[in-house]
Scaffold this active site. Structure first.
Site, PDB file in Angstrom:
ATOM      1  N   ARG A  65       0.837  -1.197   0.000  1.00  0.00           N
ATOM      2  CA  ARG A  65       0.000   0.000   0.000  1.00  0.00           C
ATOM      3  C   ARG A  65       0.869   1.242   0.000  1.00  0.00           C
ATOM      4  O   ARG A  65       2.078   1.160   0.082  1.00  0.00           O
ATOM      5  CB  ARG A  65      -0.997  -0.001   1.187  1.00  0.00           C
ATOM      6  N   GLY A  66       0.181   2.393  -0.049  1.00  0.00           N
ATOM      7  CA  GLY A  66       0.914   3.656  -0.181  1.00  0.00           C
ATOM      8  C   GLY A  66       1.011   3.986  -1.666  1.00  0.00           C
ATOM      9  O   GLY A  66       1.353   3.109  -2.478  1.00  0.00           O
ATOM     10  N   ALA A  67       0.696   5.243  -2.013  1.00  0.00           N
ATOM     11  CA  ALA A  67       0.539   5.594  -3.436  1.00  0.00           C
ATOM     12  C   ALA A  67       1.750   5.239  -4.317  1.00  0.00           C
ATOM     13  O   ALA A  67       1.605   4.510  -5.299  1.00  0.00           O
ATOM     14  CB  ALA A  67       0.184   7.069  -3.543  1.00  0.00           C
ATOM     15  N   ARG A 100      -7.504  -0.073  -6.811  1.00  0.00           N
ATOM     16  CA  ARG A 100      -7.619   1.019  -5.827  1.00  0.00           C
ATOM     17  C   ARG A 100      -7.778   2.327  -6.610  1.00  0.00           C
ATOM     18  O   ARG A 100      -6.848   2.738  -7.312  1.00  0.00           O
ATOM     19  CB  ARG A 100      -6.403   1.063  -4.887  1.00  0.00           C
ATOM     20  N   GLN A 156      -2.513   2.458  10.039  1.00  0.00           N
ATOM     21  CA  GLN A 156      -1.215   2.534   9.350  1.00  0.00           C
ATOM     22  C   GLN A 156      -0.191   3.343  10.149  1.00  0.00           C
ATOM     23  O   GLN A 156       1.013   3.106  10.046  1.00  0.00           O
ATOM     24  CB  GLN A 156      -1.371   3.180   7.957  1.00  0.00           C
ATOM     25  N   ASP A 170      -2.248  10.960  -1.995  1.00  0.00           N
ATOM     26  CA  ASP A 170      -2.604   9.906  -2.956  1.00  0.00           C
ATOM     27  C   ASP A 170      -2.932  10.473  -4.328  1.00  0.00           C
ATOM     28  O   ASP A 170      -2.800   9.797  -5.342  1.00  0.00           O
ATOM     29  CB  ASP A 170      -3.782   9.089  -2.432  1.00  0.00           C
ATOM     30  N   ASN A 199      -5.732  12.436   0.572  1.00  0.00           N
ATOM     31  CA  ASN A 199      -4.824  11.594   1.376  1.00  0.00           C
ATOM     32  C   ASN A 199      -5.690  10.815   2.363  1.00  0.00           C
ATOM     33  O   ASN A 199      -6.918  10.974   2.412  1.00  0.00           O
ATOM     34  CB  ASN A 199      -3.776  12.455   2.085  1.00  0.00           C
TER      35      ASN A 199
HETATM   36  O1  MRU Z   1      -4.699   3.175   2.246  1.00  0.00           O
HETATM   37  P1  MRU Z   1      -3.226   3.400   2.218  1.00  0.00           P
HETATM   38  O2  MRU Z   1      -2.503   2.844   3.383  1.00  0.00           O
HETATM   39  O3  MRU Z   1      -2.616   2.973   0.892  1.00  0.00           O
HETATM   40  O4  MRU Z   1      -3.091   4.988   2.270  1.00  0.00           O
HETATM   41  C1  MRU Z   1      -1.822   5.559   2.150  1.00  0.00           C
HETATM   42  C2  MRU Z   1      -1.814   7.024   2.322  1.00  0.00           C
HETATM   43  O5  MRU Z   1      -2.834   7.650   2.467  1.00  0.00           O
HETATM   44  C3  MRU Z   1      -0.485   7.711   2.235  1.00  0.00           C
HETATM   45  O6  MRU Z   1      -0.470   8.855   3.017  1.00  0.00           O
HETATM   46  C4  MRU Z   1      -0.240   8.119   0.780  1.00  0.00           C
HETATM   47  O7  MRU Z   1      -0.428   7.033  -0.073  1.00  0.00           O
HETATM   48  C5  MRU Z   1       1.102   8.675   0.568  1.00  0.00           C
HETATM   49  S1  MRU Z   1       2.341   7.446   0.630  1.00  0.00           S
HETATM   50  C6  MRU Z   1       3.841   8.115   0.264  1.00  0.00           C
END
Ligand code: MRU
Length: 342
Positions: free
Chosen positions: A44-46, A86, A193, A234, A244
């Site tokens: 996960r994470g963008a 996603r 997270q 995101d 985000n």
């Molecule tokens: O649902 P997630 O855990 O994928 O959400 C992640 C976030 O919201 C992060 O803040 C975002 O992706 C930035 S990661 C460098």
């Protein structure tokens, strides 16, 4: 520390759903597995889902013995399928569009060559992301002072990117430069997270971190215990509105009230200038079980009540002090300043 590993033509990932209790590495051997790993938030994470999905397409197609026409059809279908898993983080479709474009450019080459080109592009996306994270850290550190007490939300670190992350890249760099910064990590309900991942990776890398429940941030700001907020993103629209993790918007409102700078850190791949403003960003709705239960295990509500679970929110650009990118720090007017660099 890494969150994914491509080695000997095989793709491995750290299953983030098991952190911080267990460090379990799994192999992704198919599109289906890759899709589920992203959907379940094992990966996960963008930026990370962009990098991982590019490798995943290669893994899925590398052994296909079909003819070129069938291969190209399969590629298109797989790209669309993976993009759908996603909807909010634009890095996913950004990375998969890169694969699509490079294949279109090379469609007259042999199938063996095209497969190699897909892999090369995935590796390039990965290597580039490491550099983007480093640059964000280098620009962002200019906004941090000795002794800063920084609040972050969700996880925008090594576990969310190919490199050191975005918001946490700034924090890692500041910690190396100043040694005395303090970090508060919002626990980030529903999937925690912040408590599970940000706390885990910062502690492992010896950055002092204190976890707080999401509803404690206002109190800490009122008491002067937080003097900066840095979060990831995101998707950022052309006018600087920022999608985000859910809860980011309320932090930005609190920051404005308490006159605390609110910074967003993101690479250029997180900007979506095709969207004029944040209200057009698709917001992922996740299953209500994630709200009903703590880490999908312990039920904390009556089983039969409804729960609502939007995974992201949108912070209006007027609440953002600056956006730290790999191409420099952007200040308002965001629409104009974004258009100059993207
Ligand atoms: O649902 P997630 O855990 O994928 O959400 C992640 C976030 O919201 C992060 O803040 C975002 O992706 C930035 S990661 C460098």
């Amino acid at each position: 520390m890494q969150s994914i590993n491509f080695k000997n033509n095989r793709l491995f990932y750290l299953d983030q759903t098991k952190l911080p209790l267990k460090e379990i590495w799994l192999e992704c051997t198919s599109l289906k597995e890759g899709f589920m790993a992203i959907k379940k938030l094992s990966v996960r994470g963008a930026p990370l889902i962009g990098v991982f999905s590019a490798y995943c397409i290669y893994i899925h197609l590398k052994d296909l013995p079909s003819n070129k026409e069938k291969f190209l059809k399969k590629l298109k279908e797989s790209l669309e399928h993976l993009k759908s898993c996603r909807p909010t983080a634009v890095n996913l479709s950004w990375a998969l569009n890169r694969i699509d474009e490079i294949v279109i450019k090379n469609k007259d080459k042999s199938l063996i060559r095209i497969k190699k080109i897909i892999l090369k592009e995935a590796i390039t996306i990965h290597k580039e992301d490491i550099i983007l994270c480093r640059k964000i850290g280098e620009y962002g550190v200019k906004l941090v002072n000795k002794g800063d007490k920084i609040l972050t939300h969700c996880n925008a670190g090594i576990l969310a990117a190919g490199g050191e992350g975005t918001a946490l890249a700034v924090i890692y760099k500041a910690n190396r430069v100043y040694k005395d910064i303090m970090v508060f990590a919002d626990e980030t309900r529903p999937l925690l997270q912040g408590a599970r991942l940000t706390a885990w990776e910062l502690a492992k890398n010896k950055v002092p971190v204190t976890v707080i429940c999401d509803n404690m941030a206002a109190f800490l700001m009122q008491k002067g215990q937080i003097n900066k907020i840095i979060v990831g993103a995101d998707r950022i629209a052309a006018n600087g509105d920022v999608a985000n993790k859910i809860g980011t918007y309320s932090l930005a409102v609190l920051a404005k009230y308490h006159k605390i700078p609110f910074y967003v850190a993101a690479p250029f791949s997180t900007f979506d200038v095709t969207l004029e403003k944040g209200e057009y960003i698709p917001i992922e709705q996740r299953h209500e079980n994630e709200v009903h239960k703590i880490i999908n295990k312990v039920l904390i509500t009556p089983a039969d009540v409804k729960a609502y679970n939007p995974a992201f929110d949108v912070t209006p650009n007027e609440l953002v002090t600056a956006i730290i990118t790999d191409r420099g720090i952007l200040y308002p007017p965001f629409k104009y300043n974004i258009s100059k660099i993207i």
